[in-house]
Design a protein around this motif. Structure first.
Motif, short mmCIF file in Angstrom:
data_model
loop_
_atom_site.label_atom_id
_atom_site.label_comp_id
_atom_site.label_asym_id
_atom_site.label_seq_id
_atom_site.Cartn_x
_atom_site.Cartn_y
_atom_site.Cartn_z
N CYS A 70 -92.57 -46.19 28.15
CA CYS A 70 -91.70 -45.63 27.11
C CYS A 70 -92.24 -46.02 25.73
CB CYS A 70 -90.27 -46.12 27.26
SG CYS A 70 -89.26 -45.58 25.86
N PRO A 71 -92.53 -45.03 24.86
CA PRO A 71 -93.08 -45.36 23.54
C PRO A 71 -92.06 -46.07 22.65
CG PRO A 71 -93.35 -43.01 24.05
CD PRO A 71 -92.44 -43.58 25.08
N ASP A 72 -90.81 -45.97 22.98
CA ASP A 72 -89.76 -46.45 22.07
C ASP A 72 -89.00 -47.65 22.57
OD1 ASP A 72 -89.66 -44.46 19.71
OD2 ASP A 72 -90.10 -43.28 21.49
N PHE A 122 -81.15 -47.25 30.06
CA PHE A 122 -81.71 -46.53 28.92
C PHE A 122 -80.96 -46.92 27.66
CE2 PHE A 122 -82.62 -43.58 32.46
CZ PHE A 122 -84.00 -43.54 32.34
N CYS A 160 -83.98 -43.62 22.33
CA CYS A 160 -84.73 -42.67 23.16
C CYS A 160 -84.95 -41.38 22.39
CB CYS A 160 -83.97 -42.39 24.45
SG CYS A 160 -84.60 -40.96 25.33
N LYS A 161 -86.22 -40.94 22.33
CA LYS A 161 -86.54 -39.70 21.63
C LYS A 161 -86.70 -38.52 22.59
CE LYS A 161 -88.75 -42.27 17.89
NZ LYS A 161 -90.03 -42.93 17.54
N GLY A 162 -86.30 -38.72 23.84
CA GLY A 162 -86.30 -37.62 24.79
C GLY A 162 -87.67 -37.06 25.12
N CYS A 163 -88.71 -37.88 25.01
CA CYS A 163 -90.07 -37.36 25.18
C CYS A 163 -90.35 -36.90 26.60
CB CYS A 163 -91.10 -38.42 24.77
SG CYS A 163 -91.17 -39.83 25.89
N GLY A 164 -89.69 -37.49 27.58
CA GLY A 164 -89.88 -37.07 28.96
C GLY A 164 -90.97 -37.81 29.71
N ILE A 165 -91.62 -38.78 29.08
CA ILE A 165 -92.70 -39.51 29.76
C ILE A 165 -92.15 -40.24 30.98
CG2 ILE A 165 -94.32 -41.46 29.57
CD1 ILE A 165 -94.81 -40.65 26.67
S1 SF4 Z 1 -87.47 -39.90 27.43
FE1 SF4 Z 1 -89.18 -40.92 26.38
S2 SF4 Z 1 -88.20 -42.14 24.75
FE2 SF4 Z 1 -86.58 -41.60 26.24
S3 SF4 Z 1 -86.52 -43.32 27.67
FE3 SF4 Z 1 -87.91 -41.79 28.58
S4 SF4 Z 1 -89.96 -42.42 27.88
FE4 SF4 Z 1 -88.45 -43.48 26.56
#
Ligand code: SF4
Ligand code: SF4
Lengths: 92, 319
Positions: free
Chosen positions: A51-53, A67, A72-77
């Protein structure tokens, strides 16, 4: 934001940043958020690593991941990388 | 160099986030993952310095700071000079008995612009003088925060705003500069490449870099969803594909001796595992113009460059 701003007389020397960025919530950047199917999760912690954040937190008391939707920026990683397919990205 | 540090995923997860959330790197940013993971490897008091770049502009927007370690911003060309100065200052304090810590680790992080191009003379000088610090190059392969201009780290054929894909030019005409070979040539004790997809390898290498006596250099691939033109969820997938295609092989060089790291070693031992570069290229919009009749040949050229560098690396690793 402006309520935190100091006037020029109070500003820190050399304009050094003084407010922790945890006061700046990035959780509203995205219309998406991850949700986890607890039954599928084996707590491998890959989602935390990737998670980048720093928004996937390991709660050592509860022995489980959580979470932090404030950031959370919703990146989806996390959903893309979860080996168990336990995370789904949904519209908030 | 004997290395004894062992850890579990849980121990890493329980370590504090030294890069605080609330930073303003883009959604899905590879550089953010790289920083979080490298900072999990700190071993005690640590001071970090950044030149201008994506991570600097997004972690210190007045009045907010994301740094939970002492942190100094410096000019674009001076990351390594600044780290050298910090290290020398600690040495002087210790000599005068005014340092309350046994040791303070010094880390410089810089992007590709701040390393391949603007910061290279400061880097070269600090390496030559032998300062004890870790330099982490987080490589997103262009000047991203100013709007995707090409750098010395931009790969062959990539579209950027200053190497636009037109009717004549197929994106960037030159392959990237082999920066890690340039660093190795300085004869420093530790140089390594890493990818956030192989997170454990990355954390171990960051710690090895800190433990090395003298300059250490870590080159980490940091995919950028905005600049590479892909969906934010694919950051780790791409940093894994870069290794699987040998576009970005993983190795370390300890006291001048090269050694492949596990993910790349597996490919060296079983060449069938090596994926064609097309798989990596087609996943990114910055290469989409190559999938046209007029520029197809550039894909072959990219494959040729990657194969050649891989071959040379295998020779260096005596595989
Ligand atoms: S969606 Fe992205 S920012 Fe949100 S918890 Fe998952 S990895 Fe982190
Ligand atoms: S990656 Fe998936 S299985 Fe692993 S801890 Fe996260 S949700 Fe659970």
């Amino acid at each position: 934001m402006s309520s935190y701003e100091k006037g020029w007389k109070e500003v820190s020397i050399a304009g050094v940043c003084w407010l922790p960025s945890t006061k700046y919530l990035t959780g509203d950047w995205s219309p998406y958020k991850p949700v986890r199917d607890k039954a599928k999760c084996n707590k491998c912690l890959l989602c935390h690593m990737y998670c980048p954040d720093g928004a996937v937190i390991w709660n050592s008391k509860a022995e489980d991941i959580e979470f932090n939707y404030n950031f959370c920026k919703g990146c989806g990683i996390c959903a893309n990388e979860c080996p168990q397919g336990a995370i789904e990205i949904i519209l908030k | 160099m004997s290395f004894t540090w062992k850890f579990t995923a849980r121990e890493i997860a329980e370590k504090p986030e030294l890069l605080a959330p609330g930073h303003r790197m883009c959604s899905g940013c590879g550089a953010a993952i790289v920083h979080r993971l490298v900072l999990k490897a700190v071993r005690g008091p640590t001071i970090v310095t950044h030149p201008t770049g994506c991570v600097e502009v997004t972690t210190a927007i007045y009045p907010y700071t994301s740094w939970r370690v002492p942190w100094v911003h410096t000019a674009f060309e001076t990351a390594a000079a600044n780290a050298a100065g910090i290290e020398a200052a600690f040495k002087a304090l210790r000599r005068r008995g005014r340092l309350k810590y046994d040791h303070v680790d010094v880390m410089a992080f810089a992007g590709d612009g701040g390393t391949y191009d603007i910061g290279i003379q400061a880097l070269s000088g600090a390496l030559e003088r032998g300062h004890d610090f870790l330099y982490v190059l987080y490589d997103n392969e262009a000047y991203m925060n100013t709007g995707i201009q090409r750098s010395g780290g931009t790969p062959l054929g990539a579209w950027t705003t200053t190497t636009p894909a037109g009717t004549k030019i197929p994106g960037k005409p030159e392959p990237r500069k082999p920066i890690e070979d340039i660093v190795v040539a300085h004869g420093v004790p530790y140089v390594a490449t890493a990818s956030p997809a192989h997170w454990m390898d990355l954390v171990v290498k960051a710690r090895k870099g800190l433990e090395a006596k003298g300059p250490a250099f870590l080159h980490v691939i940091a995919p950028c969803p905005r600049g590479w033109r892909y969906e934010s969820s694919k950051t780790i997938e791409l940093s894994r594909l870069a290794v699987e295609t040998c576009v970005f092989p993983l190795w370390e060089c300890v006291d001048g001796e090269h050694k492949l790291s596990a993910p790349s070693k597996a490919i060296a031992l079983k060449p069938d595992l090596k994926k064609p570069v097309v798989e990596y290229l087609k996943a990114q919009g910055r290469f989409s113009h190559l999938f046209t009749p007029e520029f197809e040949r550039v894909i072959d050229e990219i494959q040729r460059v990657v194969d050649k560098r891989w071959y040379l690396l295998l020779k260096k690793c005596s595989v």
